[in-house]
Each structure stands twice: as structure tokens, then as C-alpha cells.
Design an enzyme around this catalytic site. Sequence first.
Site, PDB file in Angstrom:
ATOM      1  N   ASP A 115       0.876  -1.165   0.000  1.00 30.69           N
ATOM      2  CA  ASP A 115       0.000   0.000   0.000  1.00 30.69           C
ATOM      3  C   ASP A 115       0.914   1.216   0.000  1.00 30.69           C
ATOM      4  OD1 ASP A 115      -2.030  -1.834   0.420  1.00 30.69           O
ATOM      5  OD2 ASP A 115      -2.852  -0.833   2.193  1.00 30.69           O
ATOM      6  N   HIS A 171       5.140  -7.226   0.082  1.00 32.70           N
ATOM      7  CA  HIS A 171       4.805  -8.505  -0.538  1.00 32.70           C
ATOM      8  C   HIS A 171       5.540  -8.689  -1.863  1.00 32.70           C
ATOM      9  CE1 HIS A 171       1.208  -9.204   2.148  1.00 32.70           C
ATOM     10  NE2 HIS A 171       1.456  -7.919   2.360  1.00 32.70           N
ATOM     11  N   SER A 258       8.495   4.747   5.139  1.00 31.87           N
ATOM     12  CA  SER A 258       9.435   3.865   4.451  1.00 31.87           C
ATOM     13  C   SER A 258       9.117   3.803   2.964  1.00 31.87           C
ATOM     14  CB  SER A 258       9.390   2.471   5.073  1.00 31.87           C
ATOM     15  OG  SER A 258       8.082   2.161   5.508  1.00 31.87           O
TER      16      SER A 258
END
Length: 299
Positions: A115, A171, A258
Site C-alpha cells: 500500500d 509482498h 518507508s
Amino acid sequence: MKKLQYIDRSTNQRVTEVVCYEKTMMFLYTSRLGKGVSTLLSRTPFLSRLYGWIQKRSWTRKKIPGFIKKNRICTKEFKKSISEFTSFNDFFTRELRPEARPIARGDDICVTPVDGAYLIYPNIAEFGEFVVKSKRFSLSKLLGDAKLVEKYASGSVVFARLALFDYHRFHFPVDCLAGPTRNINGYLFSVHPMALKDNFNIFCENKRTLTELKTEKFGDVLYLEVGALNVGSIVQTYTAEKKYSKGNEKGFFEIGGSTVIVLFEPGVIQFDADLLKNSRMGLETRCLMGQSLGRSLRE
């Protein structure tokens, strides 16, 4: 201060970003004194470790409801109930229900790994000439490996910036055989746009981890996680030299902002048109993990 805007992919509308701790961010990145404080924080690992330690204390749970409300975070996606979080860091590194992030189908489709807010440069060679405040972005400094630089220098690069309110697990974007992770030590400068506008090479100076993914449809893919202010810990949950499906978890960031960077070899991917269009306008596109990023150009 000029408001930060991005394109919300779900609506295709331009949205003004809600900046967490906006007054603090303005002080740190728009004033001379603040920039000095920011540099000190970024270059002092102990302070980041201390901040991380504090956010793991049980009493920080009291911050969670207010943070959720202010940032309009959907609690129905959480795997845990709010009362089950043991600290603010536990909430920050939360897992989601599998159905909350459906994975785009098709073995020729690469998906968004996190996301976050995405910028895409389909030609790294052209991006290498991009100058921000007279400072060139350096692929060599980013990777610290001459062979990898040669391999990806004419390829494509994807930047995915995670805000404090985002889901912070990352992911795999493609079906792959995941190699070992290499750690590159560095500082912990903020990757917030207020900081990046003065120096895009922050990515090359910050602590980061690098993993090469072997794939059938997209060749070799280079995957980097970049730490940021107050993010000293990049935690890998995958096992090296094992096969993974796209959408499988690779790891997570502990408390803070991040970035994930993904590099492709030349001629292997056609990025989705909306992402390219927005990036050409200098606008990030806010995506959810598992959405289509692009299609393989290999037969």
C-alpha cells in the site's frame, strides 16, 4: 507550504495528502534549525532505536484509536481487533485479512507490492539524468554493486512510498524464486516528499535491504526496502531460495515511514497506462497492495 497531492487510483481523483504530524514535518524540513535537527536524528541510530523501543511499550496502545480516527483507517480490514494490539508498533505492523487485498490475476501480471504512493520511471537511463536541486540520482550508490548496476541501468524503476497511516507489510510482486537479502548500512533520513524535494539521493544514503527475484515472466527483478526516519528495523519474514507466489508476504517495516523500490531489466514489463500518465505529470498514484502494476512483454 504547498500541499502534497496524489492521484487516488480507486477514484482517479486528485487528493490532498493528510500529513501525519504536519507541524513537526514543516519544522524539520522547511526551517534551517529543523533541518539541522532532522540531520542529527537521521545520523544517530540510538535515537531511532529509542523511539522504536518506546513505541513497543504497552502504554502506547492509547494512541491507536485517535490515530485510526484521524487517518480514517478501515478497521474492518484488520486481522486483529483494536483491543488485541499490544502496543502502537504492534498496530503499525498489523496484518490484514486476506480478502482485504485481492491479488490481480494472470501469470503475466505484476502487482503492486505495498500500500503506498507510486512513481514509475520506465527508463532508468533517462531518470539517471534527472536532477533534483543539482543532485543526480545515482543507481551505483543505491545498489553498491557494479554488476547489478550494469544489469538494470537500462531497465525500469518503481518507487512506492509508504506513509505512517499505511499498512506496512511488503509482498512479492511476481511469482518468483527469492534470493537471499543483502543489507546495506546507511542513515535514516525521512523519505517524506518534503525531504525528497531537496535530495532524491536520500534513497542511496539510507539503510536498505536488497533481494533479487528470479522469475519466468519478468526476468530478474531487484527488490529493495529502504528504511526512513525512525525505521531502523526492516524485518524479513520470507525464507531465501524458496518459491513464492505474487502477493505472498516478504516482510514488514517497523514504526515510521518507508519506501519499496523495484527494478526491472529492460524490455520485460509494460506498466499500466494510468500509472505512467500520473508519473509523467510528477504525481504519485496511491495504490493498494495486489493491484495491477503492469504486464509482461515476454511471450
